[in-house]
Design a protein around this motif. Structure first.
Motif, PDB file in Angstrom:
ATOM      1  N   LEU A  32       0.804  -1.222   0.000  1.00 43.58           N
ATOM      2  CA  LEU A  32       0.000   0.000   0.000  1.00 43.58           C
ATOM      3  C   LEU A  32       0.837   1.272   0.000  1.00 43.58           C
ATOM      4  CD1 LEU A  32      -3.154  -0.685   2.177  1.00 43.58           C
ATOM      5  CD2 LEU A  32      -2.960  -0.500  -0.300  1.00 43.58           C
ATOM      6  N   ASP A  33       2.029   1.230   0.578  1.00 38.73           N
ATOM      7  CA  ASP A  33       2.880   2.423   0.534  1.00 38.73           C
ATOM      8  C   ASP A  33       3.143   2.865  -0.907  1.00 38.73           C
ATOM      9  OD1 ASP A  33       3.128   2.802   3.255  1.00 38.73           O
ATOM     10  OD2 ASP A  33       5.064   1.774   3.413  1.00 38.73           O
ATOM     11  N   HIS A  35       1.161   2.703  -3.326  1.00 38.79           N
ATOM     12  CA  HIS A  35      -0.059   3.307  -3.868  1.00 38.79           C
ATOM     13  C   HIS A  35      -0.421   4.605  -3.160  1.00 38.79           C
ATOM     14  CE1 HIS A  35      -1.051  -0.056  -6.500  1.00 38.79           C
ATOM     15  NE2 HIS A  35      -0.456  -0.785  -5.575  1.00 38.79           N
ATOM     16  N   TYR A  36       0.087   4.777  -1.960  1.00 35.61           N
ATOM     17  CA  TYR A  36      -0.255   5.970  -1.187  1.00 35.61           C
ATOM     18  C   TYR A  36       0.665   7.144  -1.517  1.00 35.61           C
ATOM     19  CZ  TYR A  36      -1.379   8.945   2.782  1.00 35.61           C
ATOM     20  OH  TYR A  36      -1.761  10.000   3.563  1.00 35.61           O
ATOM     21  N   TRP A  37       1.955   6.932  -1.357  1.00 38.83           N
ATOM     22  CA  TRP A  37       2.912   8.031  -1.473  1.00 38.83           C
ATOM     23  C   TRP A  37       3.193   8.407  -2.911  1.00 38.83           C
ATOM     24  CZ3 TRP A  37       3.331  10.683   2.674  1.00 38.83           C
ATOM     25  CH2 TRP A  37       3.229  10.052   3.925  1.00 38.83           C
ATOM     26  N   ALA A  43       1.408  13.076   0.051  1.00 36.11           N
ATOM     27  CA  ALA A  43       0.243  12.210   0.298  1.00 36.11           C
ATOM     28  C   ALA A  43      -0.904  12.592  -0.638  1.00 36.11           C
ATOM     29  CB  ALA A  43      -0.203  12.354   1.749  1.00 36.11           C
ATOM     30  N   PHE A  49      -7.158   8.219  -2.296  1.00 37.92           N
ATOM     31  CA  PHE A  49      -6.588   6.986  -1.773  1.00 37.92           C
ATOM     32  C   PHE A  49      -7.677   5.957  -1.498  1.00 37.92           C
ATOM     33  CE2 PHE A  49      -4.489   4.497   1.740  1.00 37.92           C
ATOM     34  CZ  PHE A  49      -3.609   3.831   0.904  1.00 37.92           C
ATOM     35  N   ARG A  50      -8.779   6.360  -0.931  1.00 44.40           N
ATOM     36  CA  ARG A  50      -9.875   5.418  -0.669  1.00 44.40           C
ATOM     37  C   ARG A  50     -10.372   4.782  -1.960  1.00 44.40           C
ATOM     38  NH1 ARG A  50     -12.315   4.541   3.969  1.00 44.40           N
ATOM     39  NH2 ARG A  50     -14.346   4.158   3.041  1.00 44.40           N
ATOM     40  N   VAL A  53      -7.740   2.239  -3.041  1.00 46.40           N
ATOM     41  CA  VAL A  53      -7.756   1.060  -2.176  1.00 46.40           C
ATOM     42  C   VAL A  53      -9.008   0.218  -2.436  1.00 46.40           C
ATOM     43  CG1 VAL A  53      -7.918   0.265   0.231  1.00 46.40           C
ATOM     44  CG2 VAL A  53      -6.267   2.033  -0.405  1.00 46.40           C
ATOM     45  N   TYR A  68      -2.719   1.951   7.244  1.00 47.99           N
ATOM     46  CA  TYR A  68      -3.716   2.883   6.708  1.00 47.99           C
ATOM     47  C   TYR A  68      -5.107   2.609   7.310  1.00 47.99           C
ATOM     48  CZ  TYR A  68       0.105   4.012   3.660  1.00 47.99           C
ATOM     49  OH  TYR A  68       1.338   4.396   3.190  1.00 47.99           O
ATOM     50  N   THR A  71      -8.634   3.023   5.804  1.00 50.19           N
ATOM     51  CA  THR A  71      -9.169   2.167   4.739  1.00 50.19           C
ATOM     52  C   THR A  71      -9.435   0.736   5.207  1.00 50.19           C
ATOM     53  OG1 THR A  71      -6.980   1.520   3.916  1.00 50.19           O
ATOM     54  CG2 THR A  71      -7.988   3.526   2.955  1.00 50.19           C
TER      55      THR A  71
END
Length: 171
Positions: A32-33, A35-37, A43, A49-50, A53, A68, A71
């Motif tokens: 997930l990192d 996909h997040y950063w 950010a 982000f939701r 995810v 996270y 989520t």
């Protein structure tokens, strides 16, 4: 098991375990990192982000690592198993320091490009406080969103080895 969610403190071994599980079970791996950063540790918005995810969790199979908490409501109901990497916080702190040293010249594979590994006071506080603050939130989220979800708590190397051995045999 087709969807395995791996959570735990920084330095708990989430990414390493998730990678090994994905390899042994021949499942897609989602860090997930990554996909997040965004580059430079930027950010995304919460809504962005939701949505990402939700799309990732909707896939038919995965091993997904990352906390996270915002989520968990999207991921827990889709998971077949939650693995809580939960070694002692001193071990996590030592691993964070060792990981930072190991990746001083090359990027970590579980982080996106443009986000070099870093250790700061906020990260160290997070690791120290994880057992009292974050672990109870994870378990409360399980109770709220996926009360029948099996949870495997791995506290040390022996637990991890037994879990991986069992996962390989079931596959």
């Amino acid at each position: 098991m087709r969807r395995i969610l791996v959570v735990g403190s920084s330095g708990a071994g989430k990414s390493t375990l998730a990678g090994e599980l994905a390899r042994r079970l021949d499942l897609p791996l989602i860090h997930l990192d990554r996909h997040y950063w965004r580059p430079g540790w930027v950010a995304p918005t919460g809504a962005e982000f939701r949505a990402e995810v939700a799309a990732l969790a909707a896939r038919p199979a995965w091993v997904m690592d990352g906390n996270y908490a915002s989520t968990l409501d999207l991921r827990l109901p889709r998971a077949d198993l939650l693995v809580l990497c939960d070694p002692h916080r001193l071990r996590c702190l030592a691993r964070v320091a060792r990981r930072r040293w190991a990746h001083r010249t090359e990027p970590r594979p579980d982080l996106p490009e443009g986000c070099p590994d870093r250790v700061d006071l906020d990260l160290l506080r997070y690791v120290w406080r994880y057992p009292r603050r974050s672990r109870p939130r994870v378990l409360a989220a399980v109770a709220a969103y996926a009360p029948n979800l099996p949870v495997r708590r791995l506290r040390g190397r022996r637990d991890v080895a037994r879990f991986l051995d069992g996962a390989s045999k079931r596959h």
